[in-house]
Design a protein around this motif. Structure first.
Motif, PDB file in Angstrom:
ATOM      1  N   LEU A   1     -56.593  21.157  94.209  1.00 36.32           N
ATOM      2  CA  LEU A   1     -55.482  22.180  94.844  1.00 36.32           C
ATOM      3  C   LEU A   1     -56.249  23.060  95.615  1.00 36.32           C
ATOM      4  O   LEU A   1     -57.347  23.774  95.160  1.00 36.32           O
ATOM      5  CB  LEU A   1     -54.721  23.038  93.810  1.00 36.32           C
ATOM      6  N   VAL A   2     -56.071  23.035  96.828  1.00 33.25           N
ATOM      7  CA  VAL A   2     -56.796  23.845  97.989  1.00 33.25           C
ATOM      8  C   VAL A   2     -55.614  24.982  98.579  1.00 33.25           C
ATOM      9  O   VAL A   2     -54.605  24.531  98.890  1.00 33.25           O
ATOM     10  CB  VAL A   2     -57.322  23.102  99.177  1.00 33.25           C
ATOM     11  N   ASN A   3     -56.141  26.164  98.211  1.00 29.33           N
ATOM     12  CA  ASN A   3     -55.242  27.055  98.905  1.00 29.33           C
ATOM     13  C   ASN A   3     -55.978  28.076  99.830  1.00 29.33           C
ATOM     14  O   ASN A   3     -57.197  28.611  99.630  1.00 29.33           O
ATOM     15  CB  ASN A   3     -54.537  27.857  97.559  1.00 29.33           C
TER      16      ASN A   3
ATOM     17  N   ASN B   1     -59.121  23.130  83.645  1.00 29.17           N
ATOM     18  CA  ASN B   1     -60.201  22.162  82.885  1.00 29.17           C
ATOM     19  C   ASN B   1     -59.858  20.768  83.577  1.00 29.17           C
ATOM     20  O   ASN B   1     -60.859  19.850  83.095  1.00 29.17           O
ATOM     21  CB  ASN B   1     -60.230  22.110  81.465  1.00 29.17           C
ATOM     22  N   GLU B   2     -58.629  20.586  84.185  1.00 35.89           N
ATOM     23  CA  GLU B   2     -58.416  19.313  84.649  1.00 35.89           C
ATOM     24  C   GLU B   2     -58.349  18.956  86.030  1.00 35.89           C
ATOM     25  O   GLU B   2     -58.222  18.065  86.632  1.00 35.89           O
ATOM     26  CB  GLU B   2     -57.156  18.741  84.123  1.00 35.89           C
ATOM     27  N   VAL B   3     -57.911  20.253  86.707  1.00 38.14           N
ATOM     28  CA  VAL B   3     -57.842  20.028  88.320  1.00 38.14           C
ATOM     29  C   VAL B   3     -58.877  21.046  89.032  1.00 38.14           C
ATOM     30  O   VAL B   3     -59.168  22.007  88.321  1.00 38.14           O
ATOM     31  CB  VAL B   3     -56.308  20.517  88.696  1.00 38.14           C
ATOM     32  N   ALA B   4     -59.032  20.668  90.066  1.00 36.22           N
ATOM     33  CA  ALA B   4     -60.219  21.311  90.805  1.00 36.22           C
ATOM     34  C   ALA B   4     -59.622  22.218  91.836  1.00 36.22           C
ATOM     35  O   ALA B   4     -58.681  21.961  92.480  1.00 36.22           O
ATOM     36  CB  ALA B   4     -61.209  20.348  91.633  1.00 36.22           C
ATOM     37  N   PHE B   5     -59.381  23.577  91.515  1.00 31.58           N
ATOM     38  CA  PHE B   5     -58.926  24.476  92.359  1.00 31.58           C
ATOM     39  C   PHE B   5     -59.853  25.307  93.166  1.00 31.58           C
ATOM     40  O   PHE B   5     -61.039  25.758  92.933  1.00 31.58           O
ATOM     41  CB  PHE B   5     -58.519  25.804  91.415  1.00 31.58           C
ATOM     42  N   VAL B   6     -59.570  25.052  94.453  1.00 35.46           N
ATOM     43  CA  VAL B   6     -60.442  25.727  95.725  1.00 35.46           C
ATOM     44  C   VAL B   6     -59.586  26.734  96.527  1.00 35.46           C
ATOM     45  O   VAL B   6     -58.708  26.269  97.314  1.00 35.46           O
ATOM     46  CB  VAL B   6     -60.759  24.368  96.571  1.00 35.46           C
ATOM     47  N   PHE B   7     -59.915  27.940  96.197  1.00 39.86           N
ATOM     48  CA  PHE B   7     -59.125  28.879  96.968  1.00 39.86           C
ATOM     49  C   PHE B   7     -60.072  29.380  97.914  1.00 39.86           C
ATOM     50  O   PHE B   7     -61.069  29.937  97.661  1.00 39.86           O
ATOM     51  CB  PHE B   7     -58.935  30.185  95.953  1.00 39.86           C
ATOM     52  N   VAL B   8     -59.874  29.432  99.279  1.00 42.92           N
ATOM     53  CA  VAL B   8     -60.309  29.493 100.521  1.00 42.92           C
ATOM     54  C   VAL B   8     -60.013  30.913 101.173  1.00 42.92           C
ATOM     55  O   VAL B   8     -58.683  31.021 101.618  1.00 42.92           O
ATOM     56  CB  VAL B   8     -60.603  28.315 101.316  1.00 42.92           C
ATOM     57  N   SER B   9     -60.946  31.799 101.624  1.00 46.81           N
ATOM     58  CA  SER B   9     -60.590  32.919 102.314  1.00 46.81           C
ATOM     59  C   SER B   9     -61.931  33.107 103.470  1.00 46.81           C
ATOM     60  O   SER B   9     -62.820  32.803 102.806  1.00 46.81           O
ATOM     61  CB  SER B   9     -60.609  34.239 101.480  1.00 46.81           C
ATOM     62  N   ASN B  10     -61.425  33.566 104.506  1.00 51.77           N
ATOM     63  CA  ASN B  10     -62.602  33.931 105.394  1.00 51.77           C
ATOM     64  C   ASN B  10     -63.104  35.131 105.178  1.00 51.77           C
ATOM     65  O   ASN B  10     -63.967  35.669 106.171  1.00 51.77           O
ATOM     66  CB  ASN B  10     -61.894  33.601 106.985  1.00 51.77           C
ATOM     67  N   GLU B  11     -62.491  35.888 104.447  1.00 55.67           N
ATOM     68  CA  GLU B  11     -63.118  37.329 104.209  1.00 55.67           C
ATOM     69  C   GLU B  11     -64.350  37.199 103.424  1.00 55.67           C
ATOM     70  O   GLU B  11     -64.782  36.280 102.917  1.00 55.67           O
ATOM     71  CB  GLU B  11     -62.101  37.942 103.110  1.00 55.67           C
ATOM     72  N   THR B  12     -65.074  38.498 103.172  1.00 59.64           N
ATOM     73  CA  THR B  12     -66.418  38.508 102.577  1.00 59.64           C
ATOM     74  C   THR B  12     -66.132  38.426 101.192  1.00 59.64           C
ATOM     75  O   THR B  12     -65.104  38.502 100.464  1.00 59.64           O
ATOM     76  CB  THR B  12     -66.968  39.874 102.874  1.00 59.64           C
ATOM     77  N   HIS B  13     -67.442  37.940 100.660  1.00 63.84           N
ATOM     78  CA  HIS B  13     -67.109  37.779  99.054  1.00 63.84           C
ATOM     79  C   HIS B  13     -66.958  38.983  98.400  1.00 63.84           C
ATOM     80  O   HIS B  13     -66.143  39.170  97.278  1.00 63.84           O
ATOM     81  CB  HIS B  13     -68.781  37.219  98.828  1.00 63.84           C
ATOM     82  N   GLU B  14     -67.475  40.158  99.006  1.00 61.61           N
ATOM     83  CA  GLU B  14     -67.293  41.607  98.410  1.00 61.61           C
ATOM     84  C   GLU B  14     -65.721  41.934  98.366  1.00 61.61           C
ATOM     85  O   GLU B  14     -65.085  42.336  97.423  1.00 61.61           O
ATOM     86  CB  GLU B  14     -68.080  42.438  99.242  1.00 61.61           C
ATOM     87  N   THR B  15     -65.075  41.579  99.500  1.00 60.90           N
ATOM     88  CA  THR B  15     -63.654  41.869  99.874  1.00 60.90           C
ATOM     89  C   THR B  15     -62.862  40.925  98.612  1.00 60.90           C
ATOM     90  O   THR B  15     -61.836  41.657  98.055  1.00 60.90           O
ATOM     91  CB  THR B  15     -63.325  41.547 101.061  1.00 60.90           C
TER      92      THR B  15
END
Length: 189
Positions: A81-83, A108-122
């Motif tokens: 799942l990519v968000n 534990n069964e699905v790879a979750f990939v949440f993507v933001s262009n913001e800084t890691h800190e934010t």
């Protein structure tokens, strides 16, 4: 003086417009409106309409808020799942509780990939403030062209073979029975 229903509706509409113009209340109202929209589960693509990731689409590298590197090609053969999201995005914020619930059920069964262009800190501050535990990533290379992200939130559910089973732009209810049944079917295959 008696107020008619039409006048009451007009005053209510005017108050909402004024509140939307005030920066401090705008985001809260937008989130509330999007939560209503996020009650609907996303549609599953018909087999004939499903796009498929190519080998080059998997050549995507990301970095988590903890600094860990993720090579998207390491996820081949898994349900993914990519968000794409942002902390300032009202529809993104509206759907986050359902995404967190889905993550808790399938982490534990699905790879979750949440993507933001913001800084890691934010993103880290936002996730901690909201008590969300899903991983968030910043892209290190350009995302796959097949995703064609022009607005957020944009979410993809990808099967083990790389077919995009759900492609949803806008807020949705990701913790719905429909989504869970779709994931269960993908995990069984």
């Amino acid at each position: 003086m008696k107020i008619s229903k039409a006048q009451l509706k007009n005053v209510t509409f005017l108050v909402i417009i004024v509140l939307l113009l005030i920066p401090k209340t705008r985001q809260s109202i937008q989130i509330l409106l999007n939560k209503g929209l996020a009650l609907i589960a996303p549609s599953v693509e018909k087999d004939s309409n499903q796009k498929m990731l190519s080998e080059t689409d998997y050549l995507w590298n990301l970095q988590s808020t903890s600094g860990a590197l993720l090579h998207f090609d390491d996820l081949k053969g898994k349900v993914i799942l990519v968000n794409f999201w942002a902390t300032w995005c009202p529809p993104c914020i509206a759907e986050m509780p359902s995404l967190e619930a889905l993550f808790q059920d399938y982490k534990n069964e699905v790879a979750f990939v949440f993507v933001s262009n913001e800084t890691h800190e934010t993103t880290k501050t936002f996730l901690n403030d909201k008590n969300y535990s899903f991983p968030s990533f910043v892209p290190l290379t350009e995302y796959p062209k097949l995703f064609n992200v022009s607005s957020i939130p944009r979410t993809f559910l990808i099967d083990k073979s790389g077919h995009i089973v759900i492609d949803k732009t806008g807020a949705a209810n990701w913790d719905s029975d429909k989504v869970k049944q779709t994931i269960e079917n993908l995990l069984a295959n």
